[in-house]
Design an enzyme around this catalytic site. Structure first.
Site, PDB file in Angstrom:
ATOM      1  N   SER A 125     -13.407 -29.500 -19.794  1.00 54.69           N
ATOM      2  CA  SER A 125     -14.543 -29.404 -18.875  1.00 54.69           C
ATOM      3  C   SER A 125     -15.389 -30.667 -18.717  1.00 54.69           C
ATOM      4  CB  SER A 125     -15.460 -28.250 -19.296  1.00 54.69           C
ATOM      5  OG  SER A 125     -14.929 -27.034 -18.846  1.00 54.69           O
ATOM      6  N   LYS A 166     -26.166 -30.800 -18.368  1.00 49.99           N
ATOM      7  CA  LYS A 166     -25.463 -29.610 -17.877  1.00 49.99           C
ATOM      8  C   LYS A 166     -26.297 -28.366 -18.171  1.00 49.99           C
ATOM      9  CE  LYS A 166     -20.855 -27.434 -18.317  1.00 49.99           C
ATOM     10  NZ  LYS A 166     -19.552 -27.497 -19.035  1.00 49.99           N
ATOM     11  N   SER A 176     -15.470 -27.536 -15.936  1.00 53.32           N
ATOM     12  CA  SER A 176     -16.670 -26.840 -15.524  1.00 53.32           C
ATOM     13  C   SER A 176     -17.914 -27.726 -15.368  1.00 53.32           C
ATOM     14  CB  SER A 176     -16.982 -25.737 -16.525  1.00 53.32           C
ATOM     15  OG  SER A 176     -17.387 -26.270 -17.765  1.00 53.32           O
TER      16      SER A 176
END
Lengths: 96, 478
Positions: free
Chosen positions: B178, B79, B154
């Site tokens: 997330s 990420k 997210s």
């Protein structure tokens, strides 16, 4: 308590160091008001005698020995600086 | 080779036994991304050269008879709020669009030490603030199951990269759901470990008392292997536990006759829980029951206050953490600043997107003079009561089972104009972060429209090994 005026938004924006435009000020006033209204539900909870939750870490804060270890070399620390010179970060004058 | 056919464990074995080279596997991953990622948008950057160099080193080690590591040659996505030295780390924000970190995150060092091949950095909601990845300032990410739908957020890019088969493993971060929510929306496994199990050194901070890095995979065994690689002490994160959790990768057989699973009454009574999600989650619980587990109804009376508590705690911490983006040291700086305050305010105004500004504003408000006690301090006390609810529940049961999200993935654009509706898609996940517990999301079926449904399993603190074992057990119940 949860009536948020545009004046409030401008004050929070100043504290947040955000130079909002007029459109954002109006939009955030409405949105923050509805979010705060939702958050108001917390006032229903009886918190008498309850300790605040400070850390989720089961072992609490972990301390380490205070000893000198190598840190970032100057040029690495400055590699992303928008402006630098003579080994320093350069910014507009702070004191006039 | 078709990389989508193999788990991470299988790939590592086949590379070790020389059935494939790490180079072939890396090239297969890159080729699939080249062919399909323009449609999905999982990646913000690809490190082709670095990945091929890492693969070459694995192949060299294997032909020399050296240990290539448990993830030797396995492609992994990271990420883009996790720092990799000299590789752009943007947080999907214009603020950090050109930021090249001078150091790597602890988890990145761990991945490399285990032989993983880092393929690239994945899209996210800007600074991990959002539930659909639509808040990315740099790219749109689609759900690989159906590109009209969001991947969740997210960590939407990481979830989509694994679901699309680009990589078998990815790292995400979970502050309020997330990892678990996008895993659920994309039909993959995602886990948020106990707070403190994984070092956050090099993770761009959002809500420091909530943030944890965790794994995405297509099954629990792979997720457990990845967690075992990244877990463990690190003195650079003062909340990282000094002892590594043991047995994360053992996945011991479950004795169902001794397993008590709790169903929080409040979770299933929530207004807005989609009937198909409820049905699939209940069917999953029925499987545990058939296997011999005891199912008990439990109560978490404070849970209805989790979302408001979270949006005070998380935004307060964010407003403080994001004060470092000041235009002085790194990140965006506005042109022609008249003085230092002007530089701060305009750099931040130009660099941050709308959701980030909204949260900084809310966090600043709840911490400001006159409101601190009414909002922030009160929220910390309610947080204690939420954590106590879970602690009490775990005196009675071993595992809590629940939905991950109230609905399956929604369509792109459906909730972008209503921040509160977006916040409510995290209603089942954020209490786990507030209490510091581990939670895992695993697929448990599909809705009529073909979108995946996730089952969330939660355990007591530091029971991550048991949680993974129960999750792996569920996959075998079929």
């Amino acid at each position: 308590m949860s009536k948020i005026t545009e004046e409030d938004i401008k004050k929070i924006a100043l504290l947040s160091r955000l130079e909002l435009d007029e459109k954002e000020v109006g939009k955030f006033a409405g949105q923050l008001e509805s979010i705060l209204e939702y958050i108001e539900h917390l006032s229903e909870v009886d918190i008498e005698g309850v300790e605040p939750f400070i850390s989720a870490a089961a072992s609490g804060n972990v301390f380490r020995e205070d000893r000198i270890i190598p840190s970032l070399p100057n040029e690495k620390a400055l590699q992303n600086a928008p402006k630098s010179g003579e080994g320093f970060f350069k910014v507009p004058a702070v004191i006039k | 080779m078709d990389i989508t056919k193999f788990t991470a464990i299988e790939l590592a074995e086949k590379i070790k036994s020389k059935e494939f080279t790490a180079r072939e596997v890396t090239e297969a991953s890159l080729a699939l991304i080249d062919a399909k990622d323009n449609e999905i948008g999982a990646f913000l950057s690809i490190d082709r050269e670095g990945a091929l160099a890492a693969a070459a080193e694995i192949d060299r080690k294997i032909s020399a008879g050296e240990d290539a590591g448990v993830l030797g040659g396995v492609p992994v996505a990271v990420k883009d709020n996790i720092c990799i030295e000299d590789m752009t780390t943007t947080c999907a924000s214009k603020m950090l669009e050109n930021y090249r970190p001078p150091y790597s995150a602890h988890v990145v060092d761990k991945l490399r030490a285990a032989g993983a091949v880092i393929i690239g950095k994945t899209n996210l909601d800007e600074f991990a603030m959002g539930s659909s990845t639509e808040n990315s300032a740099l790219k749109k990410t689609a759900n690989p199951r159906n590109t009209a739908y969001v991947p969740g957020g997210s960590s939407g890019g990481s979830a989509a990269a694994v679901a699309a088969g680009f990589v078998p493993l990815a790292l995400g971060s979970d502050t309020g759901g997330s990892i678990r929510q996008p895993a659920s929306y994309c039909g993959v496994v995602g886990m948020k470990p106990t707070y403190g199990v994984v070092s956050r050194y090099g993770l761009v901070a959002f809500g420091s008392s909530l943030d944890q890095i965790g794994p995405f995979a297509r099954n629990t065994k792979d997720a457990a292997l990845l967690l075992d690689v990244i877990a463990g002490p690190d003195q650079r994160d003062s909340n990282c536990a000094p002892e590594k959790l043991t047995g994360l990768n053992e996945l011991n057989d479950i004795d169902y006759s001794g397993l008590k699973i709790g169903l929080p009454k409040e979770y299933f009574e929530t207004e807005g829980l989609d009937s198909q999600v409820r049905q699939k989650v209940e069917a999953a619980i029925e499987k545990f029951k058939t296997a011999g587990a005891e199912i008990r109804e439990i109560h978490l009376p404070m849970i209805k206050y989790a979302v408001p508590t979270y949006y005070i705690v998380a935004t307060a911490e964010a407003s403080s953490n994001l004060s470092r983006f000041d235009g002085a040291h790194y990140g965006h700086r506005c042109g022609d600043a008249t003085d230092i305050i002007d530089m701060f305010s305009r750099s931040r105004e130009e660099g941050f997107g709308e959701e980030v500004k909204r949260r900084i504003m809310l966090g600043t408000y709840v911490l400001s003079a006159g409101y601190y006690d009414a909002y922030y301090l009160r929220a910390l006390k309610v947080r204690t009561k939420i954590a106590d609810d879970f602690a009490n529940a775990f005196k009675e049961v071993d595992i809590i089972a629940a939905p991950v999200a109230p609905s399956t993935a929604f369509k792109t654009g459906e909730k972008t104009n209503d921040p509160l509706a977006m916040y409510l898609s995290d209603i089942y996940t954020i209490s786990v972060n507030l209490a510091g517990l581990p939670g895992i999301s695993l697929p448990c079926g599909e809705a009529d429209n073909g979108m995946p449904v996730g089952l969330q399993l939660i355990s007591a603190m530091n029971q991550d090994a048991k949680l993974l074992a129960v999750s792996a057990g569920f996959e075998e119940l079929g």
